[in-house]
Design an enzyme around this catalytic site. Structure first.
Site, PDB file in Angstrom:
ATOM      1  N   CYS A  58       0.835  -1.205   0.000  1.00  0.00           N
ATOM      2  CA  CYS A  58       0.000   0.000   0.000  1.00  0.00           C
ATOM      3  C   CYS A  58       0.873   1.261   0.000  1.00  0.00           C
ATOM      4  O   CYS A  58       1.478   1.588  -1.005  1.00  0.00           O
ATOM      5  CB  CYS A  58      -0.986  -0.021   1.162  1.00  0.00           C
ATOM      6  SG  CYS A  58      -2.366   1.134   0.952  1.00  0.00           S
ATOM      7  N   HIS A  66      -2.980  -5.365   1.389  1.00  0.00           N
ATOM      8  CA  HIS A  66      -2.395  -5.646   2.701  1.00  0.00           C
ATOM      9  C   HIS A  66      -2.426  -7.144   3.025  1.00  0.00           C
ATOM     10  O   HIS A  66      -3.317  -7.603   3.743  1.00  0.00           O
ATOM     11  CB  HIS A  66      -3.178  -4.905   3.788  1.00  0.00           C
ATOM     12  CG  HIS A  66      -3.096  -3.426   3.728  1.00  0.00           C
ATOM     13  ND1 HIS A  66      -2.207  -2.699   4.474  1.00  0.00           N
ATOM     14  CD2 HIS A  66      -3.814  -2.517   3.015  1.00  0.00           C
ATOM     15  CE1 HIS A  66      -2.371  -1.409   4.226  1.00  0.00           C
ATOM     16  NE2 HIS A  66      -3.333  -1.271   3.344  1.00  0.00           N
ATOM     17  N   GLU A  72      -0.722  -8.692   5.100  1.00  0.00           N
ATOM     18  CA  GLU A  72      -0.494  -8.897   6.539  1.00  0.00           C
ATOM     19  C   GLU A  72      -1.793  -8.909   7.341  1.00  0.00           C
ATOM     20  O   GLU A  72      -1.810  -9.331   8.501  1.00  0.00           O
ATOM     21  CB  GLU A  72       0.447  -7.814   7.086  1.00  0.00           C
ATOM     22  CG  GLU A  72      -0.146  -6.440   7.264  1.00  0.00           C
ATOM     23  CD  GLU A  72      -0.260  -5.615   5.995  1.00  0.00           C
ATOM     24  OE1 GLU A  72      -0.674  -4.440   6.095  1.00  0.00           O
ATOM     25  OE2 GLU A  72       0.070  -6.141   4.900  1.00  0.00           O
TER      26      GLU A  72
END
Length: 201
Positions: A79, A180, A182
């Site tokens: 991002c 994202h 994660e």
């Protein structure tokens, strides 16, 4: 064992540290130049790209990080991290600092505001099907000849203007995603980056 740092100035630092640890590397937060000097690769997390760029200068990390990436240290940006690694940014602030490393043109907040955040299933080269979370995400408007496009938003009515947009790229030792990984618990993108770190070592 390889050591991978996560730029710990803003963003999803803890989540990236967890994902990297699960990929069997030593994962460390980075806030100072001496910490950067001890890592084999770096992750630039999401957050607000202009804020992160100013903090890089404040913490005396901007030039050391630029130099390490130029010298070949593997870097992965998600991002806002993608924006920082891009050579050219559209809709950025004039005082925004770029780290460079990717011959791409990105558009900040291309998918809209926070309320326009969305999720999509992507076909990601070398990874497979990935469920991606986009939050005020950029997209890649154009990529140079040496940039490998790894994923695009699928063509569908729901995708609207985002359909077909590039959202994951790799160029040499640098990897970036608009989304994202994660946040989903799927560690495959981080493992792909860890493989890049090990190959560079």
């Amino acid at each position: 064992m390889s050591v991978v740092g996560v730029l710990a100035l803003q963003g999803d630092v803890r989540e990236h540290l967890v994902a990297l640890a699960e990929a069997d590397v030593l994962a460390r937060p980075i806030r100072r130049p001496e910490e950067l000097a001890e890592v084999d690769g770096v992750v630039l997390p999401g957050g607000e790209s202009t804020t992160i760029s100013r903090l890089l200068a404040t913490f005396d990390l901007l030039e050391p990080l630029r130099a390490r990436i130029k010298e070949g240290m593997p870097a992965y940006g998600s991002c806002a991290g993608m924006i920082l690694l891009a050579d050219t940014v559209l809709d950025g602030r004039p005082d925004q600092h770029q780290l460079g490393g990717l011959d791409i043109v990105v558009r900040r907040n291309a998918f809209g505001r926070q309320v326009d955040s969305f999720e999509a299933d992507l076909d990601f080269t070398d990874v497979g099907d990935v469920h991606a979370v986009f939050i005020r995400a950029p997209w890649v408007e154009s990529a140079g000849d040496d940039v490998e496009v790894l994923a695009r938003v699928p063509e569908s009515e729901d995708a609207g203007e985002a359909a077909g947009r590039i959202v994951a790229v790799r160029q040499g030792h640098v990897l970036a995603t608009s989304f994202h990984p994660e946040l989903t618990g799927d560690g495959r993108v981080h493992r792909l980056f860890v493989d890049m770190v090990r190959a560079a070592g």
